[in-house]
Scaffold this motif. Structure first.
Motif, short mmCIF file in Angstrom:
data_model
loop_
_atom_site.label_atom_id
_atom_site.label_comp_id
_atom_site.label_asym_id
_atom_site.label_seq_id
_atom_site.Cartn_x
_atom_site.Cartn_y
_atom_site.Cartn_z
N UNK A 213 72.48 25.28 54.15
CA UNK A 213 71.33 24.39 54.29
C UNK A 213 71.19 23.89 55.74
N UNK A 214 72.31 23.55 56.35
CA UNK A 214 72.27 23.10 57.75
C UNK A 214 71.78 24.22 58.65
N UNK A 215 72.27 25.44 58.41
CA UNK A 215 71.87 26.57 59.25
C UNK A 215 70.38 26.83 59.13
N UNK A 216 69.84 26.74 57.92
CA UNK A 216 68.41 27.00 57.76
C UNK A 216 67.55 25.86 58.31
N UNK A 217 68.07 24.64 58.29
CA UNK A 217 67.36 23.53 58.93
C UNK A 217 67.27 23.78 60.44
N UNK A 218 68.39 24.24 61.02
CA UNK A 218 68.40 24.56 62.46
C UNK A 218 67.43 25.71 62.75
N UNK A 219 67.45 26.72 61.89
CA UNK A 219 66.56 27.87 62.08
C UNK A 219 65.10 27.45 62.00
N UNK A 220 64.76 26.67 60.98
CA UNK A 220 63.37 26.24 60.81
C UNK A 220 62.92 25.34 61.96
N UNK A 221 63.85 24.53 62.47
CA UNK A 221 63.53 23.69 63.63
C UNK A 221 63.26 24.54 64.86
N UNK A 222 63.98 25.65 65.00
CA UNK A 222 63.82 26.53 66.16
C UNK A 222 62.49 27.29 66.13
N UNK A 223 61.88 27.39 64.98
CA UNK A 223 60.65 28.17 64.85
C UNK A 223 59.45 27.50 65.53
N UNK A 224 59.60 26.24 65.93
CA UNK A 224 58.47 25.53 66.55
C UNK A 224 58.03 26.19 67.85
N UNK A 225 58.93 26.95 68.48
CA UNK A 225 58.59 27.62 69.75
C UNK A 225 58.01 29.02 69.56
N UNK A 226 57.92 29.47 68.31
CA UNK A 226 57.42 30.81 68.04
C UNK A 226 55.89 30.84 67.97
N UNK A 227 55.34 32.04 68.15
CA UNK A 227 53.91 32.23 67.96
C UNK A 227 53.58 32.12 66.47
N UNK A 228 52.30 32.01 66.15
CA UNK A 228 51.88 31.86 64.76
C UNK A 228 52.32 33.06 63.92
N UNK A 229 52.16 34.27 64.47
CA UNK A 229 52.53 35.48 63.74
C UNK A 229 54.04 35.58 63.55
N UNK A 230 54.79 35.30 64.63
CA UNK A 230 56.25 35.35 64.55
C UNK A 230 56.79 34.28 63.62
N UNK A 231 56.16 33.10 63.65
CA UNK A 231 56.58 32.01 62.78
C UNK A 231 56.35 32.36 61.32
N UNK A 232 55.21 33.00 61.03
CA UNK A 232 54.88 33.38 59.65
C UNK A 232 55.90 34.38 59.10
N UNK A 233 56.25 35.38 59.91
CA UNK A 233 57.20 36.40 59.47
C UNK A 233 58.59 35.81 59.26
N UNK A 234 59.03 34.98 60.21
CA UNK A 234 60.35 34.36 60.10
C UNK A 234 60.42 33.41 58.91
N UNK A 235 59.34 32.66 58.69
CA UNK A 235 59.29 31.73 57.57
C UNK A 235 59.37 32.47 56.23
N UNK A 236 58.69 33.61 56.16
CA UNK A 236 58.71 34.39 54.93
C UNK A 236 60.12 34.84 54.59
#
Length: 310
Positions: A213-236
């Motif tokens: 859970x901590x690792x995924x919180x860190x990952x999701x927090x890091x996605x703020x710097x991604x583009x919309x397309x990259x964020x969508x793919x990573x989020x999926x």
């Protein structure tokens, strides 16, 4: 290692004693088990023979599907057969083998989920160093360590079970042999053994869940710097992993982090993580993953084309 035992076999009471409900159990769990085997086998074959699924994420998914198939097989076939049997007998040796297999493949699934989280963390938080850090040799070493860790965990669970003396009764109020039901039948004070099991299985389940859970919180927090397309793919991808983690670890934590007390919902909780989760994983990873679906279609087209040319 069997000590002071007058019991050479156990009788599993299963999920129900009602004849009509037994037939329903047979139908429902036969379908679930077949779906689990077929779904995970499709993922295994697709990843094995697809050229587009060669990344570490799919390498780990291959082993997660393998662990899922074996984990479900450790309990589901006996549940299905016993649902139509008049007397659900399991020998002492078969019971201990089932305990070993249940914890071996269950622990393997835990470790593979952690490796998948590590892979996603490196891919999202350290993308430039990803090919170097997560190369095939490193991934292979991590999988080998996961197999070794699972083996030692399972040995640590089954050895105390082998030392338990059973002098009757031999009725296990469950559909499989597991630690908590066996403790209730032992002819000795089981407080220390239960504490050992909780500190082993319970610590692995809870600790792994917190880490994930901590690792995924860190990952999701890091996605703020991604583009919309990259964020969508990573989020999926991350959403699929988080769903699997929650539905697997919730029931495990409930089962292995408490005193040896029986609750009415224990068997249904066990069904959920031993049979339900392995059935859901292929659906989660294929329905939410366009790459896997596309790879399956390509392999299917290749198969049809090769058959038509013969």
């Amino acid at each position: 290692m069997q000590q002071n035992n007058t019991v050479t076999e156990f009788i599993l009471l299963g999920l129900t004693q009602d004849p009509m409900k037994k037939k329903m159990v047979f139908i429902i769990f036969f379908i679930l088990y077949m779906g689990t085997v077929v779904g995970n086998l499709l993922i295994i074959v697709t990843i094995r023979f697809s050229r587009t699924l060669g990344t570490p994420m799919y390498y780990f998914l291959f082993y997660l599907s393998l662990a899922d198939s074996c984990f479900s097989t450790s309990t589901a076939p006996r549940l299905i057969v016993d649902s139509l049997s008049a007397k659900k007998i399991i020998t002492y040796n078969e019971c201990m083998t089932q305990v070993f297999a249940l914890h071996f493949f269950g622990c393997m699934e835990v470790f593979v989920l952690i490796l998948m989280a590590v892979d996603r963390y490196v891919a999202i938080c350290k993308p430039l160093r990803y090919p170097t850090i997560m190369n095939r040799q490193v991934c292979t070493i991590m999988i080998v360590l996961a197999w070794i860790g699972s083996f030692f965990h399972s040995i640590a669970e089954v050895v105390p079970a082998l030392r338990l003396p059973f002098c009757g009764p031999n009725l296990i109020d469950h559909y499989c042999c597991d630690l908590q039901p066996l403790l209730k039948l032992a002819c000795m004070d089981t407080y220390l053994i239960n504490l050992e099991w909780v500190s082993n299985s319970g610590a692995i389940c809870t600790g792994s869940f917190v880490i994930l859970m901590i690792s995924y919180i860190v990952i999701l927090h890091s996605l703020r710097n991604y583009s919309a397309e990259g964020k969508k793919k990573a989020l999926s991808t991350c959403t699929s992993h988080i769903i699997v983690v929650i539905i697997f670890f919730g029931p495990c934590i409930f089962t292995y982090t408490r005193p040896p007390t029986t609750y009415p919902m224990d068997k249904m909780v066990a069904v959920f993580y031993t049979i339900g989760t392995p059935f859901l994983n292929p659906l989660i990873y294929t329905l939410r993953n366009a790459e896997v679906k596309n790879a399956m279609r390509k392999l299917w087209r290749v198969k049809i084309t090769s058959e038509s040319r013969r």
